[in-house]
Design a protein around this motif. Structure first.
Motif: not given
Lengths: 177, 322
Positions: A110-128
């Motif tokens: 999940i840590r890796a996924a959160l880093d990957a997400i930020t490379d596709y844009g800055r989300p308002a919020k991320v839930e798991l």
């Protein structure tokens, strides 16, 4: 080997998780469902298909994410992980993301996924959302927002989520190695 | 498919297996997607330092390796022979050991002498990637060529007809290409003046044809190689010992758009660069819709990212590091 969730309970759990999502995301206007490769996508497929049944008039944005290249264990592993497809046809900028994986254990994926997400844009919020939360042995301060089932297991055990050819074969097992 | 490479170094195509090649292609595909994103970087190799040692001139390959390294988050140092202490007489091994003592994890090397990467791999512990050694091998070019062919034909290369046209004798690209394409099951035909085709090359399991038009008619893909003016023994290319003149070469073996247009099939035209425009390819052919020359360059970065990533993820790598 122990069956943690059988087909019947798994269906109830999936429907309950969908209702929780609807409660928080209303019409899914600004929400993106993101299935995490490799195994989270099957769970995410199921969630999206139940959501579509419950909300037939709503178009749900659904993508898959592979975070392999963001992992921190390339040089510790015996063999490299082969990356799977990332399929995102929309921006993640300012979106509410529901990240979906099948089993939460150390939290490193999940840590890796959160880093990957930020490379596709800055989300308002991320839930798991996870189907199985293995509570012990977390190595990072990561906790899920939606949980199918909590499991207290020891390191030598393995949780296996099986998605069958049809829904009847779906189940979750706890295996002693 | 096994998910790690069978080798610790990439010294040449001859040392790797078909499985290795397919694994590199599969990984390169993922990296190609990363390169299409607004953020073209991933942090996979952020703990590594890679030295690019170029003892021979290069534009494409050096920039391609450097971009691949940076896009994997690695730190890089660049070295070119013209501005270094090799001019003062330092031996190759001393130069490399000095660089390694500054804690470098991987070495990308290009050298005009065949066998230099192999020699280094026997004498130092870092992982070596061959970026071209003399007339011996240029493995990443062969990989990106075969990857680009698969992409252009939208199929595996097994049973496909691939022509390699031009200066085969002096070309490390040709040698690596032949070995790579053989491993992938393609049919290969070489075409060029007899003086630029090595003797007994048929023993590698390839056909030879001296007529460029016949060869083009036969093939699905034509990989046209550069006439290596610097290895012909002539001055500025005009006086060479292998063929009478560049003009004559261009007339006999050069490819123009008219030749491509009158073929029965639409073929894919490739060139590893740099092109001698007007010699092996006319400008209208090089810039035609047949050409995938710039796609090759684009794929080069993805292929090199895949090679670096898979070598770093190899078990042998962690053994030497931890």
């Amino acid at each position: 080997m122990k069956e943690i969730l059988d087909q019947k309970h798994l269906t109830i759990t999936l429907k309950r998780l969908c209702k929780q999502l609807i409660e928080n995301h209303n019409d899914f206007n600004n929400t993106v469902i993101l299935g995490l490769q490799p195994r989270g996508i099957y769970f995410a497929d199921n969630i999206v298909s139940y959501l579509t049944q419950m909300l037939p008039n709503i178009n749900i944005q659904y993508g898959t994410l592979d975070a392999t290249f963001y992992r921190d264990d390339l040089m510790q592993r015996k063999t490299p992980i082969i990356a799977k497809e990332t399929n995102l046809n929309f921006s993640l900028e300012n979106k509410n993301i529901v990240l979906i994986d099948d089993v939460l254990y150390t939290g490193r994926t999940i840590r890796a996924a959160l880093d990957a997400i930020t490379d596709y844009g800055r989300p308002a919020k991320v839930e798991l959302m996870v189907l199985i939360n293995r509570r012990f042995k977390r190595q990072l301060p990561i906790s899920p927002d939606y949980v199918g089932k909590q499991v207290d297991s020891i390191t030598s055990q393995k949780v296996k989520v099986i998605w069958g050819e049809n829904d009847l074969e779906n189940k979750v097992l706890l295996i002693d190695k | 498919m096994k998910s790690s490479l069978s080798t610790k170094h990439l010294l040449g195509i001859r040392y790797i297996s078909k499985n290795d090649i397919n694994l590199i292609f599969q990984t390169a595909k993922s990296f190609k997607n990363i390169l299409q994103r607004p953020v073209k970087q991933v942090p996979s190799l952020k703990s590594l330092t890679i030295a690019n040692l170029f003892f021979e001139n290069s534009t494409r390959t050096r920039i391609s390796f450097e971009l691949a390294e940076k896009r994997l988050g690695a730190s890089t140092v660049n070295f070119s022979a013209s501005s270094s202490s090799t001019k003062k007489g330092e031996t190759l091994l001393d130069t490399v050991n000095n660089i390694l003592s500054m804690k470098v994890d991987m070495i990308v090397i290009r050298h005009s002498s065949p066998g230099v990467p192999q020699f280094l791999s026997e004498n130092i512990s870092a992982n070596i990637i061959n970026a071209g050694d003399g007339t011996h091998e240029h493995p990443t070019q062969a990989l990106l060529d075969a990857f680009s062919m698969q992409e252009a034909l939208n199929s595996k290369l097994e049973g496909k007809n691939i022509a390699i046209i031009g200066d085969i004798t002096h070309s490390r690209v040709a040698m690596s290409n032949i070995m790579c394409l053989k491993k992938l099951g393609a049919n290969i035909k070489l075409c060029g003046p007899p003086t630029l085709l090595p003797k007994n090359i048929e023993k590698m399991g390839v056909e030879v044809n001296f007529n460029v038009e016949e060869t083009l008619e036969w093939c699905d893909v034509a990989n046209v190689l550069r006439i290596q003016l610097e290895r012909q023994g002539g001055q500025k290319g005009e006086k060479t010992s292998y063929f009478p003149s560049l003009k004559e070469y261009a007339e006999t073996f050069g490819i123009n758009k008219k030749m491509l247009d009158k073929l029965g099939n639409k073929i894919v035209l490739m060139h590893p660069g740099p092109i001698n425009r007007g010699v092996e390819l006319t400008s209208d052919a090089a810039d035609s819709e047949h050409s995938i020359i710039l796609n090759q360059v684009e794929n080069g970065v993805a292929i090199r990212m895949a090679v670096l990533y898979l070598l770093a993820g190899n078990e042998a790598f962690s053994e030497t590091k931890i």
